[in-house]
Write a protein that holds these residues in place. Structure first.
Motif, PDB file in Angstrom:
ATOM      1  N   ASN A 101       0.798  -1.226   0.000  1.00 53.34           N
ATOM      2  CA  ASN A 101       0.000   0.000   0.000  1.00 53.34           C
ATOM      3  C   ASN A 101       0.834   1.281   0.000  1.00 53.34           C
ATOM      4  O   ASN A 101       0.290   2.370   0.107  1.00 53.34           O
TER       5      ASN A 101
ATOM      6  N   TYR B 145      -1.905  -4.161  -6.229  1.00 52.22           N
ATOM      7  CA  TYR B 145      -2.879  -3.967  -5.153  1.00 52.22           C
ATOM      8  C   TYR B 145      -3.867  -2.864  -5.509  1.00 52.22           C
ATOM      9  O   TYR B 145      -5.080  -3.009  -5.322  1.00 52.22           O
TER      10      TYR B 145
ATOM     11  N   ALA C  56      -6.118  -5.952  -6.563  1.00 49.18           N
ATOM     12  CA  ALA C  56      -6.463  -6.617  -5.315  1.00 49.18           C
ATOM     13  C   ALA C  56      -7.310  -5.756  -4.390  1.00 49.18           C
ATOM     14  O   ALA C  56      -7.915  -6.275  -3.454  1.00 49.18           O
ATOM     15  N   HIS C  57      -7.360  -4.466  -4.615  1.00 50.69           N
ATOM     16  CA  HIS C  57      -8.143  -3.587  -3.739  1.00 50.69           C
ATOM     17  C   HIS C  57      -9.637  -3.830  -3.978  1.00 50.69           C
ATOM     18  O   HIS C  57     -10.081  -3.957  -5.126  1.00 50.69           O
TER      19      HIS C  57
ATOM     20  N   ARG D 271     -11.200 -11.212  -6.177  1.00 52.54           N
ATOM     21  CA  ARG D 271     -10.564 -10.154  -5.380  1.00 52.54           C
ATOM     22  C   ARG D 271     -10.032 -10.687  -4.047  1.00 52.54           C
ATOM     23  O   ARG D 271      -8.999 -10.210  -3.573  1.00 52.54           O
TER      24      ARG D 271
ATOM     25  N   TRP E 116      -6.291 -10.262  -3.155  1.00 55.02           N
ATOM     26  CA  TRP E 116      -5.921  -9.592  -1.901  1.00 55.02           C
ATOM     27  C   TRP E 116      -5.047 -10.486  -1.034  1.00 55.02           C
ATOM     28  O   TRP E 116      -4.076 -10.027  -0.427  1.00 55.02           O
TER      29      TRP E 116
ATOM     30  N   THR F 125      -1.298  -9.260  -0.281  1.00 63.51           N
ATOM     31  CA  THR F 125      -1.115  -8.564   0.998  1.00 63.51           C
ATOM     32  C   THR F 125      -0.805  -9.476   2.175  1.00 63.51           C
ATOM     33  O   THR F 125      -0.169  -9.046   3.135  1.00 63.51           O
TER      34      THR F 125
END
Length: 923
Positions: free
Chosen positions: A257, A273, A277-278, A706, A710, A714
């Motif tokens: 991030n 991301y 992935a967000h 997603r 994610w 992350t």
């Protein structure tokens, strides 16, 4: 390097005695064939071992380099410092230290460079940074047949048919300012001796980070750590399992991030991301090229398949939702449902008890609400939808093949052959038998004889069959529960004085209560058996010892899917094709195991129970998987951060930030594929009973994409990039499910739903000579579909204990002659008409659908025309550069010295010849 010396044959007083101290020379030609490890050099007996240099952290948290700022980190190894461990376990720690130092010395002998740094959070932890120099990269790029660019792609790309709508579609694609389009190149397998022909602009970025990590892992998997006589031990996996190292992983390039402050950092993780992935990017198309570049082809092809499957589901979901709405709107207009609910018809029909003695007589209109709900799913729209889904699944598989062919070309996996994939380290370690390679004719080592392989496979097959029989036994147990529970529910719920369930009384029928509770129990049993069988399947596959990782995954995939197929679908097959099919009649019921009376379907059929079973298993499975995939890794990371919060003020380097993430599961994407393929089976095999299945699958998959993105971006350490050409063994499994789906849906409509009996009544038995109506109608269908039974014909064992109604007969669901008829209680003419219609329906529908599937498969080519042309062009260029150019250079070198051309340098000649040859062939 720091020249600390360790004599390999010496034995300190902290090492284990006898058998663990003597270290012999590594025999190179036995352990590592030359074609696999061309840069390998054995550590001679009695020679010294160079230790890794220990360096302090330089205070740059985003750095991806050694302390010199030049050498890039390609891999990280983490271990506990043995010198700071308890004295009581000194023998174990001494052995670990010896193995680790020998392993690291082997890595350096094989061309890698290492640098160690202590943890900033835990002084016991040491991080070993691994770097591959240019020469080592070139060597192993050739060993692994990695394709690299030779020339920019000069073929014009096809215009998208949606180009005219770009002002709208651009909002559904990743931001081009964040994720730029990659340049396209023609590629060829790398050859170290022909480096000048490859498109090398900058050596630092010629090999991508994923390529470097893949080559580093290849070496780590084959570097030795201990030699004991004829036993040779090697590979990072065994060191991880034995606790010598705590972790081994490639680095993420930045925080997910926050952008890296390092100059030249590509920030690919941050970009993935933000645009993938967000959660706010759920509506955007996936940046597949960047996913492939960062995580490798194997991850890329999974997300490509999942995205394509989800897009195709959108069409099926729209049609399925339309069928559901049609059924919902027409449920109140159904003639046979109205008759069930009519107090003058269904209210006066007394049904026979459905179990022995304890069960009571009941009136047909008590199932009024259930019959209305059944109309939503059991209508002509469902028939149309079932045929549509049979065509849809063919289109999905054929268009996926085309899309996969495009990805194969774009990602340079067109000619990814089995020979290019290296053997698994576990396979190499067991190679003790010699055989002649049937292809090359060269002698090679194999881990078993032909007889030994047959024994291994036979044991594996036997074990799988045993577990499948165990699942079937559990299904029988659940069936017995259904019969016993139905007996109890019938005795309780049919009671007239049931006050506590008054608000729900019209909805809670014995069949519904039994179905819901049995479905919940079945789901729990499924999940428990899954956990047990997983260990068994992995053990069997390890015992079979497949050669390559692809072989290993395909073997495990087949075993797990066979198990999961029986585990998840057997209860649905029971309800669809077994329940209510062999129940006899009230005077002579059929008993399971001689004790339990077979359960019957509702007067409207078992379709609503099948719908209930599907919705519970699909919904429960989705919820359980999301808990496992999201909450568990997130919770573990949260706990880890809480435990190390005291050091939060310190500057933590990139490699230590990654260490705090969750390790990647050993089976990688296996469970992700398995989850989606099981869902694919629910969507296709039983869609005739549940038109909303594609809608639920679509909603789940939008989250699944997603959530998976994610999770790996992350919550997990960076996955080791792997090469993959396609989705592997899942492709034929999907094709098998698609073929089976045609038969199951046709049989559900024929045998599980009541559609065929209603059609037979409408067209034949409602009018002369069988009926009394002047025109075709559904009026009277309920009376026609329920046979009459004289209550005096009950056997003593099955006779109800009480008869609350003043009746002499009761009705039951079947087509039999009434009492007093010369053929009383035998099947009547209506029954044989229905059976004939059902068989005709199955044959006609199956043949029409299969013919349509065959035509579509033939008409739609697997490889698009444009891709075929690009593949031919690339092969041609490769041949020109890597073959014809060399021949011309040899010819020109043989010309007299005074030849003008000879004055040019070798590199200039090669370059000009290539350019001339391109122009001549292009023209």
């Amino acid at each position: 390097m720091e020249n600390d010396i360790l004599e390999m044959e010496s034995m300190s007083d902290t090492e284990e005695p006898e058998g663990d101290a003597h270290l012999e020379m590594i025999v190179e030609d036995v352990v590592y064939p030359e074609e696999f490890l061309p840069t390998y050099h054995s550590i001679q007996e009695g020679s010294t071992v160079t230790k890794v240099q220990l360096a302090d952290f330089n205070g740059q948290p985003d750095s991806l380099f050694f302390n010199d700022g030049v050498r890039r980190i390609d891999y990280i190894l983490v271990y506990d410092d043995e010198d700071k461990k308890d004295f009581d376990k000194r023998h174990t720690f001494a052995r670990r230290k010896r193995r680790r130092e020998y392993f690291e010395a082997s890595l350096m002998k094989m061309g890698m460079e290492l640098e160690a740094t202590r943890s900033e959070v835990d002084d016991n932890l040491v991080f070993v940074k691994v770097h591959m120099p240019w020469d080592t990269l070139c060597t192993y790029a050739e060993v692994l047949h990695i394709k690299l660019p030779i020339q920019p792609n000069d073929l014009s790309s096809q215009r998208s048919p949606w180009q005219c709508l770009s002002f709208i579609t651009k909002y559904f694609y990743p931001d081009e300012k964040v994720i730029t389009k990659e340049a396209e190149f023609f590629t060829a397998p790398f050859e170290k001796d022909r480096l000048e022909y490859f498109y090398v602009k900058d050596k630092d970025v010629f090999f991508s980070s994923s390529m470097r990590s893949r080559m580093a892992y290849y070496i780590l998997s084959r570097a030795p750590y201990e030699i004991r006589g004829s036993v040779k031990k090697f590979g990072i996996r065994k060191l991880l399992d034995s606790g010598v190292y705590k972790a081994a992983y490639p680095l993420h390039d930045c925080r997910f991030n926050v952008k890296s402050k390092e100059e030249g950092c590509p920030n690919e993780r941050f970009r993935l991301y933000r645009e993938w992935a967000h959660p706010r990017s759920f509506y955007k198309m996936q940046p597949l090229d960047l996913i492939r570049k960062y995580y490798g082809e194997k991850i890329g092809i999974y997300f490509a398949w999942l995205g394509f499957y989800t897009i195709m589901l959108a069409l099926a979901a729209v049609v399925g939702l339309g069928c559901f709405i049609y059924g919902y709107k027409t449920q109140e207009t159904s003639t046979w449902s109205k008759e069930v609910c009519n107090p003058e018809i269904g209210g006066k029909i007394v049904m026979c008890p459905q179990c022995d003695q304890e069960c009571k007589y009941w009136r047909l209109n008590s199932t009024c609400e259930a019959s209305k709900k059944l109309c939503i799913f059991d209508n002509f729209g469902t028939l149309v939808f079932a045929v549509f889904m049979s065509i849809w699944v063919t289109l999905f598989l054929e268009f996926w093949k085309r899309y996969q062919a495009e990805l194969e070309y774009q990602w340079d996996t067109v000619e990814f052959l089995e020979q290019e994939e290296p053997p698994r380290p576990e396979y190499e370690a067991k190679c003790v038998y010699e055989r002649k390679n049937p292809v090359t004719g060269v002698k090679e080592k194999v881990p078993y004889t032909a007889c030994g392989r047959c024994v291994r496979v036979s044991i594996g097959i036997g074990t799988v069959l045993f577990w499948i029989l165990l699942i079937l036994a559990s299904i029988v147990a659940i069936t017995v529960y259904r019969l016993a529970a139905f007996f109890a529910f019938s005795a309780r719920l049919r009671a007239q004085d049931l006050k506590e369930l008054e608000p729900l009384k019209e909805y809670v029928t014995p069949q519904m209560a039994t179905s819901v509770t049995a479905s919940l129990i079945s789901f729990v049993v499924i999940m428990i058996l899954n956990m047990l069988y997983e260990r068994v399947a992995i053990w069997i596959t390890n015992f079979e010892l497949p050669r390559t990782k692809t072989d290993y995954e395909n073997s495990l995939t087949l075993k797990m899917f066979l198990f999961q197929f029986v585990n998840y679908y057997s209860s649905c097959f029971y309800i669809a094709f077994a329940k209510g099919k062999a129940v006899g009649y009230p005077g002579q019921p059929v008993y399971l195991l001689g004790k339990y009376r077979n359960e019957e379907c509702d007067p409207g059929g078992c379709l609503i129970e099948l719908t209930t079973q599907l919705s519970i298993i699909m919904g429960g499975k989705a919820i359980w998987n999301n808990i496992q995939e999201v909450l568990l890794p997130w919770g573990k990371n949260l706990i880890f951060r809480y435990c190390t919060r005291s050091a939060s003020q310190k500057v933590i380097p990139r490699w230590e930030q990654d260490y705090q993430l969750q390790p990647v599961p050993k089976l990688g994407l296996f469970y992700e594929y398995l989850e989606m393929v099981i869902q694919f089976g629910f969507v296709t095999l039983f869609v005739a009973s549940f038109p909303l299945a594609p809608v639920l699958a679509l909603v789940n998959n939008l989250f699944e994409i997603r959530v998976d993105a994610w999770k790996i971006t992350t919550q997990f350490r960076r996955i080791v990039p792997e090469k993959a050409q396609d989705i592997g063994a899942w492709q034929p499994i999907l094709q098998g499910v698609a073929i089976l789906a045609v038969a199951t849906n046709a049989m559900i409509i024929a045998f599980t739903s009541d559609m065929i009996p209603r059609l037979v009544y409408y067209w034949s038995f409602s009018v002369y000579p069988y009926g009394d109506h002047d025109s075709h109608t559904m009026e009277g269908y309920i009376h026609s579909s329920l046979s009459i039974f004289n209550i005096s014909d009950f056997s003593n064992y099955s006779r109800p204990l009480s008869t609350p109604y003043n009746i002499t007969t009761c009705r039951y669901r079947d087509f039999r002659y009434p009492p007093g008829h010369p053929k009383e209680y035998e099947h009547n003419i209506y029954y044989w008409h229905v059976i004939a219609a059902k068989m005709a329906f199955i044959i006609v529908v199956e043949h029409i659908v299969y013919l349509t599937k065959f035509i579509l498969s033939y008409v739609i080519p697997d490889v698009p025309y444009a891709v075929r042309e690009q593949i031919k062009r690339e092969k041609y260029l490769t041949q020109v550069i890597l073959h014809e150019t060399n021949l011309k250079l040899v010819t020109k070198r043989l010309k007299p010295p005074n030849d003008d051309i000879h004055k040019n340098s070798y590199g200039k000649l090669a370059k000009e010849d290539i350019e001339l040859d391109f122009h001549s062939h292009s023209n």
